[in-house]
Motif scaffolding. Structure first.
Motif, mmCIF file in Angstrom:
data_model
loop_
_atom_site.group_PDB
_atom_site.id
_atom_site.type_symbol
_atom_site.label_atom_id
_atom_site.label_comp_id
_atom_site.label_asym_id
_atom_site.label_seq_id
_atom_site.Cartn_x
_atom_site.Cartn_y
_atom_site.Cartn_z
ATOM 1 N N GLY A 57 -8.438 1.458 -17.340
ATOM 2 C CA GLY A 57 -8.363 0.649 -16.136
ATOM 3 C C GLY A 57 -7.002 0.001 -15.960
ATOM 4 N N LEU A 58 -6.429 -0.470 -17.051
ATOM 5 C CA LEU A 58 -5.103 -1.082 -16.987
ATOM 6 C C LEU A 58 -4.037 -0.060 -16.606
ATOM 7 C CD1 LEU A 58 -5.233 -3.408 -20.133
ATOM 8 C CD2 LEU A 58 -5.620 -4.020 -17.741
ATOM 9 N N GLU A 59 -4.157 1.162 -17.136
ATOM 10 C CA GLU A 59 -3.191 2.204 -16.790
ATOM 11 C C GLU A 59 -3.302 2.583 -15.313
ATOM 12 O OE1 GLU A 59 -0.366 5.412 -17.024
ATOM 13 O OE2 GLU A 59 -0.647 3.445 -17.941
ATOM 14 N N ALA A 60 -4.529 2.711 -14.803
ATOM 15 C CA ALA A 60 -4.700 3.032 -13.386
ATOM 16 C C ALA A 60 -4.128 1.914 -12.515
ATOM 17 C CB ALA A 60 -6.173 3.264 -13.074
ATOM 18 N N ALA A 61 -4.351 0.665 -12.924
ATOM 19 C CA ALA A 61 -3.800 -0.464 -12.158
ATOM 20 C C ALA A 61 -2.277 -0.444 -12.169
ATOM 21 C CB ALA A 61 -4.321 -1.778 -12.738
ATOM 22 N N ARG A 62 -1.686 -0.090 -13.298
ATOM 23 C CA ARG A 62 -0.220 -0.002 -13.381
ATOM 24 C C ARG A 62 0.308 1.054 -12.412
ATOM 25 N NH1 ARG A 62 3.684 3.035 -15.445
ATOM 26 N NH2 ARG A 62 2.198 4.583 -16.277
ATOM 27 N N LEU A 63 -0.364 2.198 -12.349
ATOM 28 C CA LEU A 63 0.078 3.263 -11.449
ATOM 29 C C LEU A 63 -0.091 2.863 -9.990
ATOM 30 C CD1 LEU A 63 -1.356 6.345 -13.372
ATOM 31 C CD2 LEU A 63 1.037 5.625 -13.217
ATOM 32 N N VAL A 64 -1.145 2.132 -9.679
ATOM 33 C CA VAL A 64 -1.327 1.651 -8.304
ATOM 34 C C VAL A 64 -0.195 0.710 -7.925
ATOM 35 C CG1 VAL A 64 -2.744 0.152 -6.847
ATOM 36 C CG2 VAL A 64 -3.823 1.960 -8.187
ATOM 37 N N ARG A 65 0.151 -0.207 -8.807
ATOM 38 C CA ARG A 65 1.239 -1.143 -8.501
ATOM 39 C C ARG A 65 2.550 -0.398 -8.268
ATOM 40 N NH1 ARG A 65 -1.157 -3.994 -12.820
ATOM 41 N NH2 ARG A 65 0.589 -3.449 -14.191
ATOM 42 N N ARG A 66 2.823 0.599 -9.108
ATOM 43 C CA ARG A 66 4.044 1.379 -8.931
ATOM 44 C C ARG A 66 4.019 2.136 -7.614
ATOM 45 N NH1 ARG A 66 5.516 6.204 -13.035
ATOM 46 N NH2 ARG A 66 3.901 7.208 -11.777
ATOM 47 N N HIS A 67 2.891 2.726 -7.302
ATOM 48 C CA HIS A 67 2.734 3.477 -6.050
ATOM 49 C C HIS A 67 2.996 2.581 -4.838
ATOM 50 C CE1 HIS A 67 0.880 5.943 -2.925
ATOM 51 N NE2 HIS A 67 0.067 4.942 -2.666
ATOM 52 N N LEU A 68 2.445 1.383 -4.843
ATOM 53 C CA LEU A 68 2.588 0.500 -3.696
ATOM 54 C C LEU A 68 3.999 -0.081 -3.612
ATOM 55 C CD1 LEU A 68 -0.856 -1.322 -3.713
ATOM 56 C CD2 LEU A 68 -0.128 0.640 -2.366
ATOM 57 N N ARG A 69 4.632 -0.299 -4.765
ATOM 58 C CA ARG A 69 6.012 -0.790 -4.752
ATOM 59 C C ARG A 69 6.948 0.261 -4.137
ATOM 60 N NH1 ARG A 69 5.076 -2.695 -10.035
ATOM 61 N NH2 ARG A 69 6.206 -0.900 -10.868
ATOM 62 N N GLN A 70 6.667 1.523 -4.449
ATOM 63 C CA GLN A 70 7.526 2.595 -3.951
ATOM 64 C C GLN A 70 7.329 2.862 -2.466
ATOM 65 O OE1 GLN A 70 6.451 5.754 -6.609
ATOM 66 N NE2 GLN A 70 7.972 5.183 -8.172
ATOM 67 N N GLY A 71 6.197 2.328 -1.941
ATOM 68 C CA GLY A 71 5.955 2.490 -0.513
ATOM 69 C C GLY A 71 5.688 3.914 -0.110
ATOM 70 N N ILE A 72 5.050 4.672 -0.973
ATOM 71 C CA ILE A 72 4.720 6.063 -0.630
ATOM 72 C C ILE A 72 3.747 6.069 0.542
ATOM 73 C CG2 ILE A 72 3.659 8.193 -1.453
ATOM 74 C CD1 ILE A 72 4.579 7.411 -4.252
ATOM 75 N N PRO A 73 3.989 6.829 1.583
ATOM 76 C CA PRO A 73 3.075 6.827 2.726
ATOM 77 C C PRO A 73 1.660 7.245 2.313
ATOM 78 C CG PRO A 73 5.118 7.961 3.279
ATOM 79 C CD PRO A 73 5.141 7.717 1.794
ATOM 80 N N THR A 74 0.686 6.567 2.867
ATOM 81 C CA THR A 74 -0.705 6.890 2.598
ATOM 82 C C THR A 74 -1.407 7.356 3.856
ATOM 83 O OG1 THR A 74 -1.387 4.598 2.932
ATOM 84 C CG2 THR A 74 -0.804 5.252 0.702
#
Length: 440
Positions: A423-440
């Motif tokens: 769960g912590l690893e998935a949360a880390r990846l979500v934070r990185r994804h949102l910081r990078q501003g990848i279009p969703t």
């Protein structure tokens, strides 16, 4: 960052850990749990005035991620950890052994107790010490170890049947939910190296002092909401779509990111093949059951808080009297891992097997007041040779879609610690994804 909440599918320990971590980072989250409670495979229920845990769950001091989560969701005093690793090992014949760490630095802290372990003969003790030293030289992440059975390795290192039963099986079966002959060497080496052959205090045992429904259920629910997160119970997610988005109770809900934190069977059903082309392989992880036998006596039969057992259908036995709220007598729970033999057995036959076994271990004039059984048919995935290659990483091919659960590639066996780390690893990846501003 988007103000829409991150969607977390599944309210077990993986989902709880992800939700707490993201909420602490200031991100809005919503947890969707199909059951009417949080906690996943760790929960409680009421029975005749008592609060019954579905099974006994323990942790070790080395479970740093899980203990970190407890610091965030639990109140002080809701768990207890040994000052020093100390396990009494009982036998039906009345002989007993004791495994207690010495006041030495790791990995030498366990060598004296193995060398003096009374349930093994002198030669087997010496061979066990040598095998322990050899285990410290293995690399649990080596893919070659995933293809070898622990039992094969133990036999090659002089561990005869008495040593495997009275020593190695105590921890292999409890930690991996499979016997040593069927356990993959990689995760087994991880268990022994981290818990018993690493830091001196790593194996100190922690036990909940409150019901699991309080610890992982109401405690986690309050912790998530206190940090601004939302929890939707009895909310069934049936699909994940590109966007990403989820289909929950027939409605489409868009999200800046989605974490699928469910058992592998459900994850394979709802995760799109484009996102996880290997999803059909996840079924190869299989499942192994755990059976918990609950026996209530009219008077105390033992002063031990818990004990391991060899030579008996009883594997580990725990005193649940206080946690369950029993005022008189004693309530014991027997935790039986690798329980394929028992999972389909009727309760009456289980009672005929386990009550005499308990009476052999604790000979008293106590009268049995109640007996019942709880079963987790799919308690863990089957951690046998080859299973490591089937465990996916948290990231999928879709930006914003991640996997969590103790069955994913956490570097740990299928345990509470592994679930929290995922769960912590998935949360880390979500934070990185949102910081990078990848279009969703």
């Amino acid at each position: 960052m988007s103000a829409a909440p991150v969607a977390i599918v599944g309210g077990g320990l993986a989902g709880i850990a992800a939700a707490v971590a993201l909420a602490e980072a200031g991100l809005p989250v919503t947890v969707y749990e199909a059951r009417p409670r949080l906690g996943g495979a760790t929960h409680s229920f009421r029975r005749d005035g008592l609060t019954v845990d579905n099974g006994q769950h323990v942790f070790l001091r080395c479970c740093t991620a899980y203990r970190g989560l407890l610091d965030r969701i639990a109140a002080p005093g809701q768990v207890r950890v040994q000052d020093r690793f100390d396990v009494r090992v009982l036998t039906p014949a009345g002989r007993a052994g004791r495994l207690r760490r010495a006041a030495l630095p790791g990995p030498f802290h366990m060598m004296p107790t193995i060398a003096a372990y009374s349930l093994l003969g002198p030669a087997d003790r010496l061979r066990a010490v040598r095998a322990s030293a050899a285990l410290t030289r293995l690399d649990p992440s080596d893919p070659a170890l995933d293809r070898v059975a622990l039992g094969t390795w133990l036999a090659a290192h002089g561990q005869r049947a008495p040593a495997r039963e009275a020593l190695w099986e105590l921890f292999t079966v409890a930690a991996l939910n499979v016997p040593s002959g069927e356990a993959a060497l990689g995760p087994a080496a991880k268990v022994f190296q981290t818990a018993l052959l690493g830091r001196a205090d790593a194996a100190d045992i922690g036990i909940p002092a409150v019901p699991l429904g309080v610890l992982h259920g109401t405690g986690a629910l309050a912790a998530i909401r206190r940090r601004g997160g939302e929890v939707r119970l009895s909310a069934k997610v049936t699909a994940v779509e590109r966007g990403p988005a989820i289909i929950v109770d027939g409605a489409r809900v868009a999200a800046p990111a989605v974490i699928v934190a469910t058992p592998h069977e459900q994850a394979a059903r709802i995760t799109p093949r484009d996102a996880a082309p290997d999803r059909d392989r996840w079924s190869g992880l299989g499942a192994e059951p755990i059976v918990n036998v609950h026996a209530i006596f009219d008077r105390p039969v033992t002063a031990l808080p818990f004990a391991a057992v060899v030579g008996s259908p009883v594997q580990w036995v725990f005193d649940k009297t206080h946690v369950a709220g029993l005022d008189r007598g004693q309530y014991l729970t027997v935790s039986v891992s690798a329980a394929s033999r028992w999972i389909d057995m009727p309760v009456a036959k289980l009672q005929a097997e386990f009550v005499p076994a308990l009476e052999q271990l604790f000979p008293t004039r106590a009268r049995l007041m109640d007996f019942f059984v709880t079963k987790e048919r799919r308690a863990t995935f089957r951690q046998s040779p080859g299973s490591g290659a089937l465990r996916p990483r948290a990231a999928t091919r879709w930006p914003g879609l991640y996997l969590a659960g103790a069955w994913t590639n956490t570097g740990w066996p299928d345990t509470m610690e592994g679930a929290v780390r995922s769960g912590l690893e998935a949360a880390r990846l979500v934070r990185r994804h949102l910081r990078q501003g990848i279009p969703t």
